[in-house]
Design a protein around this motif. Sequence first.
Motif, mmCIF file in Angstrom:
data_model
loop_
_atom_site.group_PDB
_atom_site.id
_atom_site.type_symbol
_atom_site.label_atom_id
_atom_site.label_comp_id
_atom_site.label_asym_id
_atom_site.label_seq_id
_atom_site.Cartn_x
_atom_site.Cartn_y
_atom_site.Cartn_z
ATOM 1 N N SER A 139 -10.275 -2.071 13.190
ATOM 2 C CA SER A 139 -11.360 -2.346 12.248
ATOM 3 C C SER A 139 -10.757 -2.666 10.873
ATOM 4 O O SER A 139 -9.629 -2.268 10.569
ATOM 5 N N ASP A 165 -11.108 -1.448 7.990
ATOM 6 C CA ASP A 165 -10.679 -0.310 7.174
ATOM 7 C C ASP A 165 -9.349 0.280 7.647
ATOM 8 O O ASP A 165 -8.751 1.101 6.964
ATOM 9 N N GLN A 166 -8.868 -0.141 8.809
ATOM 10 C CA GLN A 166 -7.576 0.314 9.316
ATOM 11 C C GLN A 166 -6.467 -0.704 9.067
ATOM 12 O O GLN A 166 -5.335 -0.497 9.499
ATOM 13 N N CYS A 206 -3.625 -4.903 11.596
ATOM 14 C CA CYS A 206 -4.644 -3.901 11.909
ATOM 15 C C CYS A 206 -4.284 -3.093 13.160
ATOM 16 O O CYS A 206 -3.704 -3.581 14.073
#
Length: 107
Positions: free
Chosen positions: A58, A60-61, A107
Amino acid sequence: MLNIAVTVGTLAATTALGLSAAAAASAAPSGVSAVDQTIGDLRSEGYNVIVSRTGTGSPDQCTVTGVRPGQTYSRTDSGVPGNLLGTPGPNIATTVLNKTAYVTLSC
């Protein structure tokens, strides 16, 4: 006289391209940085940001693994109002119209 103006215009455009590439390179994060912060910083400096990523995590990762300059579009004009021929300094102005930075994410 025209050859001098063309040479000065070419030098000004080349200098502008070099400076904008250096600005994009200096915007590269040192270490791990928040993706949104890096992209936001580049956009606030006027860059169109193109993002490419590897992995299926994702957003945010993700971490920023690279920032590199892209194409810069500029225009050099002669006959700039308020700067008459014969006065000190050239009668030429270079305007940056668009600049791009590529951001690579992992990611």
